[in-house]
Design a protein around this motif. Structure first.
Motif, PDB file in Angstrom:
ATOM      1  N   SER A   1       0.795  -1.206   0.000  1.00 42.36           N
ATOM      2  CA  SER A   1       0.000   0.000   0.000  1.00 42.36           C
ATOM      3  C   SER A   1       0.839   1.274   0.000  1.00 42.36           C
ATOM      4  N   LYS A   2       2.140   1.163   0.189  1.00 41.89           N
ATOM      5  CA  LYS A   2       2.930   2.378   0.314  1.00 41.89           C
ATOM      6  C   LYS A   2       3.043   3.106  -1.027  1.00 41.89           C
ATOM      7  N   ARG A   3       2.566   4.342  -1.042  1.00 40.68           N
ATOM      8  CA  ARG A   3       2.626   5.159  -2.256  1.00 40.68           C
ATOM      9  C   ARG A   3       4.059   5.619  -2.504  1.00 40.68           C
ATOM     10  N   MET A   4       4.628   5.243  -3.643  1.00 43.80           N
ATOM     11  CA  MET A   4       5.981   5.700  -3.924  1.00 43.80           C
ATOM     12  C   MET A   4       5.962   6.918  -4.839  1.00 43.80           C
TER      13      MET A   4
ATOM     14  N   GLN B   1       4.897   1.109  -3.873  1.00 45.29           N
ATOM     15  CA  GLN B   1       6.260   0.601  -3.734  1.00 45.29           C
ATOM     16  C   GLN B   1       6.365  -0.777  -4.383  1.00 45.29           C
ATOM     17  N   GLY B   2       7.433  -0.969  -5.141  1.00 45.22           N
ATOM     18  CA  GLY B   2       7.681  -2.257  -5.760  1.00 45.22           C
ATOM     19  C   GLY B   2       6.926  -2.464  -7.064  1.00 45.22           C
TER      20      GLY B   2
ATOM     21  N   MET C   1      22.876   5.537  -5.599  1.00 45.95           N
ATOM     22  CA  MET C   1      22.307   6.418  -4.581  1.00 45.95           C
ATOM     23  C   MET C   1      21.175   5.728  -3.825  1.00 45.95           C
ATOM     24  N   LYS C   2      20.998   4.421  -4.061  1.00 56.07           N
ATOM     25  CA  LYS C   2      19.909   3.668  -3.430  1.00 56.07           C
ATOM     26  C   LYS C   2      18.568   4.390  -3.589  1.00 56.07           C
ATOM     27  N   PRO C   3      18.163   4.619  -4.826  1.00 58.51           N
ATOM     28  CA  PRO C   3      16.951   5.406  -5.069  1.00 58.51           C
ATOM     29  C   PRO C   3      15.696   4.659  -4.643  1.00 58.51           C
ATOM     30  N   LYS C   4      14.640   5.442  -4.388  1.00 60.34           N
ATOM     31  CA  LYS C   4      13.357   4.855  -4.028  1.00 60.34           C
ATOM     32  C   LYS C   4      12.551   4.531  -5.267  1.00 60.34           C
ATOM     33  N   LEU C   5      12.926   5.183  -6.356  1.00 57.45           N
ATOM     34  CA  LEU C   5      12.170   5.062  -7.593  1.00 57.45           C
ATOM     35  C   LEU C   5      13.166   5.153  -8.742  1.00 57.45           C
TER      36      LEU C   5
END
Lengths: 270, 223
Positions: free
Chosen positions: A18-21, A46-47, A180-184
């Motif tokens: 459910s986490k909105r990325m 996410q994902g 940079m270990k990005p989230k997206l």
């Protein structure tokens, strides 16, 4: 306490799902009088792996480039990454320093790689973490070696971009964005400039990333790949989303004539 | 007409002492102008019009004026108008620095423009800091474009040092002229001076070849 012992798995899965990325609200972009994006709304969890398809000029690359503000969105557009706004509704009030920080959370891979030609492969990967002080040099070097190994380039770490094939360069570019270990992650037609025989090695790396749970947004012409890795396909036309859904629907049972005619051209030979 | 190099035995030391002025001018101008030219080039390419427009205006003005006039202004006009007094060598260095900063500034600006847009996008997308990226990514890529015209203008500068004689700097050509008047041996003296200029230029060309290799990222020179 009791609950977590009893239902640890479902709780984390639900949370993860459910986490909105990414969330775009009313994204507009004009070049002079030419409105390229006409109020796009889009959200990604996410994902999730999402591919944007559409004819050239439909605004799909501009959409991608607005997310990290390589193109400045029109006033009133809102872009949220991981629950926090990127830039500002009013572009005049966006702080450059804040933008630079937010951009480190968003990895981008370009059609023409855009590697730094004066640096070796590993220096390209190390540059951003070094510049942002993400650890000591040995730590960052170890991270870069790990990422280059992951994209299958352990043997090419000290080569300059000019000594690498297009496919190898693009894999270095992916490792650079991951550093940079990005989230997206944003991928802007990353195989379009490659010789056909080099496309698969890049697609394989991206598929691996998708399987590892990276949140990824593609602009692509590779329909078979889009179908294979995407949770969702978005068809854009004239600066708006015309159709979206799982690949099995958008690609195989499109509802709009324009989607159908685009696909009949794009999927020829599939 | 006989060819008598013995004139260099008697007058040579006097002429060669002018090399000091010539080399001070050259080194002073190249060393001081280089960082100023980078700043000028950045101003010429700046996004802010408050930097760009003044730089463009000054560049247009300074490059349009003959260097000889700039030297005259530095030596004869500044003391009167602004009460800035310099000895002739300092005035010559100042005048040439001003002129070269804008000549070289345009060269640097052209170099900056030669860096592909994709590089700036990659820098922006990674949130890389401006100054660090300028130093580590943009300028190194601009160098191959900057070096050849930079060295060409530097060679012009070597020859242009003779202009400083007009405001009383006793550089090599001024001294050679005096020696010619004293000995009536123009041919021998001028050929000798030309050879010395050629040697200085050869150093600059060697510097160019070295730096072109140093900044070659595409690998077509190192093979």
């Amino acid at each position: 306490m009791k609950d977590t012992v009893m239902h640890p798995e479902p709780a984390t899965v639900v949370d993860h799902q459910s986490k909105r990325m990414l969330e775009l609200i009313g994204l507009r972009k004009s070049f002079g009088a030419n409105q390229v994006l006409k109020g796009v709304d889009l959200s990604m969890n996410q994902g999730e792996v999402v591919s944007i398809i559409g004819a050239s000029g439909s605004g799909k690359s501009t959409l991608l480039r607005c997310i990290n503000w390589l193109e400045t969105p029109d006033k009133g557009s809102t872009i949220m990454v991981d629950g926090r706004q990127v830039g500002h509704d009013d572009p005049a009030r966006a702080s450059r320093r804040d933008l630079a920080r937010r951009r480190t959370e968003i990895g981008m891979v370009f059609q023409h790689f855009n590697l730094f030609p004066n640096m070796t492969a590993i220096e390209n990967v190390m540059e951003a973490p070094l510049a942002h002080g993400r650890g000591t040099k040995p730590e960052i070097r170890a991270l870069a070696e790990e990422l280059l190994a992951r994209v299958g380039l352990s043997e090419r770490m000290t080569h300059h971009p000019s000594q690498l094939s297009g496919g190898q360069q693009q894999r270095v570019a992916i490792a650079r964005a991951l550093a940079m270990k990005p989230k997206l992650m944003l991928f802007d037609e990353v195989t379009s400039a490659l010789d056909p025989e080099l496309v698969d090695e890049v697609l394989k790396v991206m598929k691996g990333l998708a399987e590892d749970g990276m949140t990824m947004l593609f602009v692509t012409h590779e329909m078979a790949f889009a179908e294979d890795v995407s949770d969702r396909i978005i068809f854009m036309a004239d600066g708006a989303i015309l159709e979206e859904g799982p690949p099995s629907e958008v690609l195989r049972k499109p509802r709009h004539d324009r989607t159908r005619s685009f696909l009949s051209r794009a999927m020829r030979g599939m | 007409m006989d060819f008598d190099l013995s004139v260099w035995m008697t007058r040579g030391p006097y002429i060669l002492r002018g090399l000091y002025e010539t080399l001070v001018l050259l080194a002073g101008v190249l060393v001081i102008s280089a960082p100023l030219a980078v700043l000028t080039g950045l101003a010429l390419e700046a996004r802010s019009r408050w930097l760009r427009l003044p730089a463009l205006g000054l560049s247009w003005l300074i490059r349009g004026v003959p260097p000889l006039i700039i030297l005259f202004i530095a030596y004869y006009v500044l003391p009167v108008v602004l009460d800035i007094r310099m000895d002739s060598l300092t005035a010559a260095v100042a005048g040439f620095v001003l002129y070269n900063t804008f000549i070289m500034g345009e060269v640097v600006a052209a170099g900056l423009r030669s860096v592909p847009k994709g590089q700036h996008e990659a820098i922006a997308a990674a949130g890389l800091p401006w100054f660090r990226s300028l130093r580590r990514i943009i300028l190194p890529q601009a160098m191959p474009t900057i070096i050849p015209p930079y060295v060409s203008y530097s060679m012009d500068m070597v020859k242009g040092t003779a202009l400083a004689g007009a405001i009383g700097v006793t550089e090599m050509v001024t001294r050679a002229n005096q020696a010619i008047v004293a000995t009536n041996r123009p041919f021998e003296i001028l050929i000798g001076v030309a050879i010395i200029y050629g040697i200085i230029d050869a150093f600059l060309i060697a510097l160019q070849m070295w730096s072109e290799r140093r900044w070659d990222h595409k690998g077509h020179l190192s093979a």
